[in-house]
Design a protein around this motif. Structure first.
Motif, short mmCIF file in Angstrom:
data_model
loop_
_atom_site.label_atom_id
_atom_site.label_comp_id
_atom_site.label_asym_id
_atom_site.label_seq_id
_atom_site.Cartn_x
_atom_site.Cartn_y
_atom_site.Cartn_z
N GLU A 1 0.83 -1.21 0.00
CA GLU A 1 0.00 0.00 0.00
C GLU A 1 0.87 1.26 0.00
O GLU A 1 0.61 2.22 -0.74
N LYS A 2 1.91 1.24 0.81
CA LYS A 2 2.82 2.40 0.85
C LYS A 2 3.52 2.56 -0.51
O LYS A 2 3.70 3.68 -1.00
N CYS A 3 3.92 1.43 -1.11
CA CYS A 3 4.62 1.52 -2.41
C CYS A 3 3.70 2.08 -3.49
O CYS A 3 4.12 2.90 -4.31
N ASP B 1 9.14 -2.78 -2.07
CA ASP B 1 8.72 -3.19 -0.72
C ASP B 1 9.87 -3.94 -0.03
O ASP B 1 10.24 -5.03 -0.48
N HIS B 2 10.40 -3.38 1.04
CA HIS B 2 11.55 -4.03 1.68
C HIS B 2 11.17 -5.27 2.48
O HIS B 2 12.02 -6.02 2.94
N LYS B 3 9.86 -5.48 2.63
CA LYS B 3 9.43 -6.68 3.36
C LYS B 3 9.19 -7.86 2.42
O LYS B 3 9.00 -8.99 2.86
N GLN C 1 18.16 0.70 13.28
CA GLN C 1 19.13 0.37 14.34
C GLN C 1 18.76 0.99 15.70
O GLN C 1 19.45 0.74 16.69
N TYR C 2 17.72 1.83 15.76
CA TYR C 2 17.50 2.62 16.98
C TYR C 2 17.18 1.77 18.21
O TYR C 2 17.41 2.20 19.33
N ASN C 3 16.61 0.57 18.01
CA ASN C 3 16.30 -0.29 19.16
C ASN C 3 17.38 -1.33 19.40
O ASN C 3 17.23 -2.18 20.29
N LYS D 1 4.42 1.43 11.52
CA LYS D 1 2.94 1.39 11.52
C LYS D 1 2.34 2.71 11.07
O LYS D 1 1.17 2.77 10.70
N ASN D 2 3.11 3.79 11.14
CA ASN D 2 2.59 5.09 10.66
C ASN D 2 2.58 5.11 9.13
O ASN D 2 3.37 4.44 8.49
N PHE D 3 1.65 5.89 8.60
CA PHE D 3 1.57 6.07 7.14
C PHE D 3 1.47 7.58 6.92
O PHE D 3 0.40 8.15 6.96
P1 NDP Z 1 8.90 8.41 9.15
O1 NDP Z 1 7.67 9.20 9.05
O2 NDP Z 1 9.61 8.02 7.90
O3 NDP Z 1 8.59 7.12 10.01
C1 NDP Z 1 9.54 6.13 10.25
C2 NDP Z 1 9.52 5.07 9.12
O4 NDP Z 1 10.73 4.34 9.14
C3 NDP Z 1 8.47 4.01 9.31
O5 NDP Z 1 7.19 4.40 8.88
C4 NDP Z 1 9.02 2.87 8.46
O6 NDP Z 1 8.61 3.04 7.11
C5 NDP Z 1 10.53 3.09 8.53
N1 NDP Z 1 11.15 2.04 9.33
C6 NDP Z 1 10.97 1.81 10.64
N2 NDP Z 1 11.69 0.75 11.02
C7 NDP Z 1 12.33 0.30 9.92
C8 NDP Z 1 13.21 -0.78 9.66
N3 NDP Z 1 13.60 -1.61 10.63
N4 NDP Z 1 13.69 -0.93 8.40
C9 NDP Z 1 13.31 -0.11 7.42
N5 NDP Z 1 12.46 0.93 7.60
C10 NDP Z 1 11.98 1.12 8.84
O7 NDP Z 1 9.96 9.16 10.08
P2 NDP Z 1 10.72 10.52 9.75
O8 NDP Z 1 10.49 10.92 8.36
O9 NDP Z 1 10.41 11.46 10.84
O10 NDP Z 1 12.27 10.11 9.93
C11 NDP Z 1 12.96 9.40 8.90
C12 NDP Z 1 14.43 9.31 9.28
O11 NDP Z 1 15.01 10.61 9.30
C13 NDP Z 1 14.69 8.71 10.66
O12 NDP Z 1 15.81 7.88 10.59
C14 NDP Z 1 14.99 9.93 11.50
O13 NDP Z 1 15.77 9.62 12.63
C15 NDP Z 1 15.73 10.80 10.50
N6 NDP Z 1 15.76 12.24 10.82
C16 NDP Z 1 16.99 12.84 10.92
C17 NDP Z 1 17.11 14.19 11.14
C18 NDP Z 1 18.47 14.80 11.19
O14 NDP Z 1 18.59 15.98 11.54
N7 NDP Z 1 19.53 14.08 10.85
C19 NDP Z 1 15.92 15.02 11.35
C20 NDP Z 1 14.66 14.32 11.15
C21 NDP Z 1 14.60 12.96 10.90
P3 NDP Z 1 8.31 1.76 6.16
O15 NDP Z 1 7.07 1.13 6.71
O16 NDP Z 1 8.12 2.35 4.83
O17 NDP Z 1 9.50 0.87 6.26
#
Ligand code: NDP
Length: 337
Positions: A178-180, A194-196, A245-247, A325-327
């Motif tokens: 859906e996102k794609c 789609d990376h999944k 990598q955040y978690n 989960k966000n869109f």
């Molecule tokens: P998004 O609105 O893009 O939401 C996060 C998205 O990341 C998810 O919807 C998901 O999209 C994707 N995601 C989550 N986990 C994974 C995973 N394990 N592998 C691949 N994709 C994943 O967030 P933002 O646009 O706010 O942020 C995007 C990036 O930009 C983040 O890394 C954030 O930290 C960074 N950022 C950096 C800033 C800076 O100053 N350097 C400032 C603002 C943001 P999907 O379902 O499509 O995979």
């Protein structure tokens, strides 16, 4: 007055126990102060970093303190000559209903802004991040191939659309069909993978027949692994985020691929540069705001918000953000006028 505080520090993926909802009296203001009532709260991936006490570019939230975050507020009461009741402001008042301000750091949004919450997304921090990272570090040229992951998110959706405005071929990477589809049909990307899905790396290679000139890095992990062999000589990588990598609590298992990465950077003369938006580009915000509002007015930029009702739902929504989960741009509607 509801506030959500950091109850404990997460180890790995955040859980509901890491947050606590508290009720307190609405604060009373002194001379020179303003009482702000939050209407919209921005939820952003960087907040995961603030929940940890690992060393980073910003101080962590202390245990028991209100979670930080950008907000759009209305002035509820004013003892300040420059602010009047009912006025909208962009603030950084965090996960709570009310906050006191002396005006420092507030940005005025007027009495009747058309889309007040846009100040947290397309016209605010995420839009600015996309704009500077892509244009100043990515330096896209007409005909270049740009790849961006989290392609329908707050930053990625803007990166791709700006890339199209600059005459590039844009390939997104997103989680799910859906996102794609949205990235291609609404945002106007040339392709989105789609990376999944099975065969992700092969599909990405097929979509980038001319290789990749700009890889706007939002996620890291397996998406970067698939991108690395496709990078062209002289490619640029704005290193914006590494959300996959955040978690993580430790380095991934498996062979050490650092020498392969460095070898590729060397032989292909690739430039990879990290940036922290307001630390590096605060003085260029006006330039961004002027151009982005023009593109919005001309209908060249589409913006999708994922609006969740109720401050009490912020922890759940935030945990969902780290799992895709966000869109669209995740925003909490904390209160209604
Ligand atoms: P998004 O609105 O893009 O939401 C996060 C998205 O990341 C998810 O919807 C998901 O999209 C994707 N995601 C989550 N986990 C994974 C995973 N394990 N592998 C691949 N994709 C994943 O967030 P933002 O646009 O706010 O942020 C995007 C990036 O930009 C983040 O890394 C954030 O930290 C960074 N950022 C950096 C800033 C800076 O100053 N350097 C400032 C603002 C943001 P999907 O379902 O499509 O995979």
């Amino acid at each position: 007055n509801r506030k959500i505080v950091l109850a404990s520090r997460p180890v790995g993926t955040p859980t509901a126990d890491n947050f606590r909802l508290e009720q307190t009296a609405v604060p009373t203001i002194a001379e020179g102060d303003i009482l702000l009532r939050s209407m919209y709260l921005s939820l952003d991936p960087y907040m995961r970093g603030r929940m940890s006490d690992a060393k980073s570019y910003a101080e962590p939230v202390a245990l028991g303190e209100v979670m930080v975050g950008g907000t759009v507020c209305q002035v509820e009461q004013s003892n300040h000559a420059d602010y009047q009741q009912g006025e909208w402001v962009l603030s950084y008042s965090g996960w709570q209903d009310y906050a006191i301000s002396n005006g420092e750091g507030l940005i005025k949004l007027g009495m009747h802004p058309t889309h007040p919450s846009y100040a947290l997304g397309v016209m605010g921090m995420p839009g600015f991040t996309a704009y500077m990272g892509l244009l100043d570090i990515g330096k896209p040229k007409q005909g270049d191939t740009i790849v961006v992951a989290a392609a329908t998110g707050a930053v990625g959706s803007m990166v791709g659309q700006i890339g199209k405005i600059k005459g590039c071929r844009v390939v997104g990477v997103a989680g799910g069909e859906e996102k794609c589809r949205y990235a291609k049909e609404v945002l106007g990307f040339d392709d989105c993978i789609d990376h999944k899905a099975d065969g992700f790396a092969e599909k990405l290679a097929q979509a980038c027949e001319q290789g990749i000139d700009v890889y706007y890095e939002n996620v890291g992990g397996k998406v970067f692994d698939a991108v690395l062999p496709l990078l062209n000589t002289g490619a640029r990588i704005p290193l914006c985020g590494l959300i996959s990598q955040y978690n993580a609590t430790e380095l991934p298992q498996g062979p050490d691929r650092l020498s392969m990465l460095m070898g590729t950077l060397l032989v292909k003369r690739i430039k990879m540069q990290g940036f922290i938006i307001f630390d590096d580009y605060a003085d260029r915000y006006d330039e961004f705001a002027a151009e982005m509002s023009q593109w919005l007015a001309e209908g060249k930029i589409h913006y999708r918000e994922d609006l969740v009702q109720g401050l009490e739902n912020a922890p759940q929504a935030f945990m969902g953000l780290l799992e895709g989960k966000n869109f669209g741009k995740l925003v909490i509607q904390t209160n209604q006028a």
